[in-house]
Motif scaffolding. Structure first.
Motif, PDB file in Angstrom:
ATOM      1  N   ILE A  98      -4.136  -2.429  -7.997  1.00  0.00           N
ATOM      2  CA  ILE A  98      -4.831  -1.510  -7.086  1.00  0.00           C
ATOM      3  C   ILE A  98      -4.178  -1.520  -5.720  1.00  0.00           C
ATOM      4  CG2 ILE A  98      -7.021  -1.151  -5.865  1.00  0.00           C
ATOM      5  CD1 ILE A  98      -8.407  -2.112  -8.464  1.00  0.00           C
ATOM      6  N   SER A  99      -3.808  -2.693  -5.233  1.00  0.00           N
ATOM      7  CA  SER A  99      -3.183  -2.759  -3.910  1.00  0.00           C
ATOM      8  C   SER A  99      -1.809  -2.098  -3.901  1.00  0.00           C
ATOM      9  CB  SER A  99      -3.088  -4.203  -3.429  1.00  0.00           C
ATOM     10  OG  SER A  99      -2.214  -4.957  -4.243  1.00  0.00           O
ATOM     11  N   VAL A 100      -1.034  -2.250  -4.970  1.00  0.00           N
ATOM     12  CA  VAL A 100       0.282  -1.592  -5.037  1.00  0.00           C
ATOM     13  C   VAL A 100       0.106  -0.077  -5.036  1.00  0.00           C
ATOM     14  CG1 VAL A 100       2.262  -1.174  -6.552  1.00  0.00           C
ATOM     15  CG2 VAL A 100       1.555  -3.495  -6.051  1.00  0.00           C
ATOM     16  N   GLY A 101      -0.867   0.421  -5.785  1.00  0.00           N
ATOM     17  CA  GLY A 101      -1.115   1.866  -5.805  1.00  0.00           C
ATOM     18  C   GLY A 101      -1.550   2.395  -4.449  1.00  0.00           C
ATOM     19  N   ILE A 102      -2.481   1.702  -3.810  1.00  0.00           N
ATOM     20  CA  ILE A 102      -2.972   2.151  -2.502  1.00  0.00           C
ATOM     21  C   ILE A 102      -1.889   2.022  -1.435  1.00  0.00           C
ATOM     22  CG2 ILE A 102      -4.604   1.593  -0.652  1.00  0.00           C
ATOM     23  CD1 ILE A 102      -6.644   0.947  -2.855  1.00  0.00           C
ATOM     24  N   ILE A 103      -1.141   0.932  -1.473  1.00  0.00           N
ATOM     25  CA  ILE A 103      -0.073   0.741  -0.488  1.00  0.00           C
ATOM     26  C   ILE A 103       1.005   1.802  -0.669  1.00  0.00           C
ATOM     27  CG2 ILE A 103       1.812  -0.811   0.140  1.00  0.00           C
ATOM     28  CD1 ILE A 103      -0.170  -3.131  -0.431  1.00  0.00           C
ATOM     29  N   ILE A 108       6.270  -5.754 -16.176  1.00  0.00           N
ATOM     30  CA  ILE A 108       7.580  -5.311 -15.671  1.00  0.00           C
ATOM     31  C   ILE A 108       7.728  -3.795 -15.790  1.00  0.00           C
ATOM     32  CG2 ILE A 108      10.045  -5.390 -16.211  1.00  0.00           C
ATOM     33  CD1 ILE A 108       9.721  -8.375 -16.677  1.00  0.00           C
ATOM     34  N   PHE A 109       7.173  -3.207 -16.841  1.00  0.00           N
ATOM     35  CA  PHE A 109       7.352  -1.776 -17.036  1.00  0.00           C
ATOM     36  C   PHE A 109       6.213  -0.930 -16.471  1.00  0.00           C
ATOM     37  CE2 PHE A 109      10.050  -3.618 -20.386  1.00  0.00           C
ATOM     38  CZ  PHE A 109      11.257  -3.145 -19.907  1.00  0.00           C
ATOM     39  N   THR A 110       5.088  -1.539 -16.124  1.00  0.00           N
ATOM     40  CA  THR A 110       3.988  -0.741 -15.579  1.00  0.00           C
ATOM     41  C   THR A 110       3.902  -0.771 -14.063  1.00  0.00           C
ATOM     42  OG1 THR A 110       2.434  -2.582 -15.890  1.00  0.00           O
ATOM     43  CG2 THR A 110       2.565  -0.916 -17.642  1.00  0.00           C
ATOM     44  N   ILE A 111       4.386  -1.814 -13.409  1.00  0.00           N
ATOM     45  CA  ILE A 111       4.256  -1.880 -11.948  1.00  0.00           C
ATOM     46  C   ILE A 111       5.093  -0.802 -11.248  1.00  0.00           C
ATOM     47  CG2 ILE A 111       6.012  -3.633 -11.445  1.00  0.00           C
ATOM     48  CD1 ILE A 111       2.492  -3.504  -9.931  1.00  0.00           C
ATOM     49  N   PRO A 112       6.300  -0.443 -11.732  1.00  0.00           N
ATOM     50  CA  PRO A 112       6.982   0.696 -11.095  1.00  0.00           C
ATOM     51  C   PRO A 112       6.208   1.997 -11.274  1.00  0.00           C
ATOM     52  CG  PRO A 112       8.544  -0.568 -12.382  1.00  0.00           C
ATOM     53  CD  PRO A 112       7.185  -1.092 -12.711  1.00  0.00           C
ATOM     54  N   PHE A 113       5.557   2.158 -12.416  1.00  0.00           N
ATOM     55  CA  PHE A 113       4.751   3.348 -12.653  1.00  0.00           C
ATOM     56  C   PHE A 113       3.625   3.455 -11.622  1.00  0.00           C
ATOM     57  CE2 PHE A 113       1.002   5.245 -14.669  1.00  0.00           C
ATOM     58  CZ  PHE A 113       1.488   6.532 -14.859  1.00  0.00           C
ATOM     59  N   VAL A 114       2.990   2.334 -11.301  1.00  0.00           N
ATOM     60  CA  VAL A 114       1.905   2.334 -10.313  1.00  0.00           C
ATOM     61  C   VAL A 114       2.446   2.704  -8.932  1.00  0.00           C
ATOM     62  CG1 VAL A 114       0.175   0.882  -9.186  1.00  0.00           C
ATOM     63  CG2 VAL A 114       0.526   0.700 -11.636  1.00  0.00           C
ATOM     64  N   SER A 115       3.621   2.200  -8.579  1.00  0.00           N
ATOM     65  CA  SER A 115       4.229   2.553  -7.286  1.00  0.00           C
ATOM     66  C   SER A 115       4.505   4.054  -7.205  1.00  0.00           C
ATOM     67  CB  SER A 115       5.541   1.793  -7.090  1.00  0.00           C
ATOM     68  OG  SER A 115       5.306   0.446  -6.876  1.00  0.00           O
ATOM     69  N   PHE A 116       5.094   4.590  -8.257  1.00  0.00           N
ATOM     70  CA  PHE A 116       5.430   6.013  -8.241  1.00  0.00           C
ATOM     71  C   PHE A 116       4.184   6.887  -8.363  1.00  0.00           C
ATOM     72  CE2 PHE A 116       9.583   4.300  -9.804  1.00  0.00           C
ATOM     73  CZ  PHE A 116      10.223   4.446  -8.584  1.00  0.00           C
ATOM     74  N   LEU A 117       3.149   6.385  -9.009  1.00  0.00           N
ATOM     75  CA  LEU A 117       1.885   7.108  -9.049  1.00  0.00           C
ATOM     76  C   LEU A 117       1.287   7.218  -7.643  1.00  0.00           C
ATOM     77  CD1 LEU A 117      -0.355   8.446 -10.762  1.00  0.00           C
ATOM     78  CD2 LEU A 117      -1.396   6.180 -10.922  1.00  0.00           C
ATOM     79  N   GLY A 118       1.374   6.150  -6.869  1.00  0.00           N
ATOM     80  CA  GLY A 118       0.902   6.205  -5.485  1.00  0.00           C
ATOM     81  C   GLY A 118       1.679   7.221  -4.663  1.00  0.00           C
ATOM     82  N   LEU A 119       2.994   7.285  -4.853  1.00  0.00           N
ATOM     83  CA  LEU A 119       3.792   8.282  -4.135  1.00  0.00           C
ATOM     84  C   LEU A 119       3.472   9.698  -4.605  1.00  0.00           C
ATOM     85  CD1 LEU A 119       7.279   6.572  -3.892  1.00  0.00           C
ATOM     86  CD2 LEU A 119       5.592   6.907  -2.085  1.00  0.00           C
TER      87      LEU A 119
END
Length: 139
Positions: A60-65, A112-123
């Motif tokens: 959640i924090s990675v997505g919001i950040i 490893i494969f979902t955390i980049p997805f969360v970052s790009f979802l936030g963007l």
């Protein structure tokens, strides 16, 4: 102060500043988690987290950040949001690639494969939020 800078420098400072802001916040959240639970400090991955529920906090924090960083980059630059969000996405890609390389053997593959997805979802949400804002101001 930012109005007097040339446009390229303003673009660079807004994107790079938003990127540093996101790294600082994510690291700060991890430091708080590890100091609160008095465990070994680890800036990457989830294997050293004290409880499974903290994985949700990290996601959640990675997505919001990421969303907040995208909004900061676009707001500070003030023009061409796609270009600035793509530049920020490329910096996030390099950062996440560094994280994947460092934690490939020690972290679960799903992380490893979902955390980049969360970052790009936030963007992506920042882009959609900016589009909604632009549509309302031009109408």
């Amino acid at each position: 102060m930012l109005k007097s800078l040339p446009l390229r420098m303003k673009s660079f400072m807004s994107v790079f500043g938003a990127f540093l802001f996101s790294i600082f916040l994510e690291g700060f959240i991890r430091i708080i988690i590890f100091f609160y639970h008095q465990t070994e400090l680890n800036f990457f991955g989830i294997s050293k987290l004290p409880d499974f529920s903290w994985i949700y906090v990290i996601y959640i924090s990675v997505g919001i950040i990421s969303w907040l960083s995208g909004m900061l980059a676009v707001s500070f630059a003030g023009f061409s949001p796609k270009k600035h969000l793509l530049a920020l996405a490329s910096l996030f890609f390099i950062w996440r690639l560094n994280e994947i390389i460092q934690t490939f053997n020690s972290e679960p593959q799903w992380y490893i494969f979902t955390i980049p997805f969360v970052s790009f979802l936030g963007l992506f949400l920042a882009y959609k939020t900016q589009n909604i804002k632009d549509e309302k101001t031009t109408s």
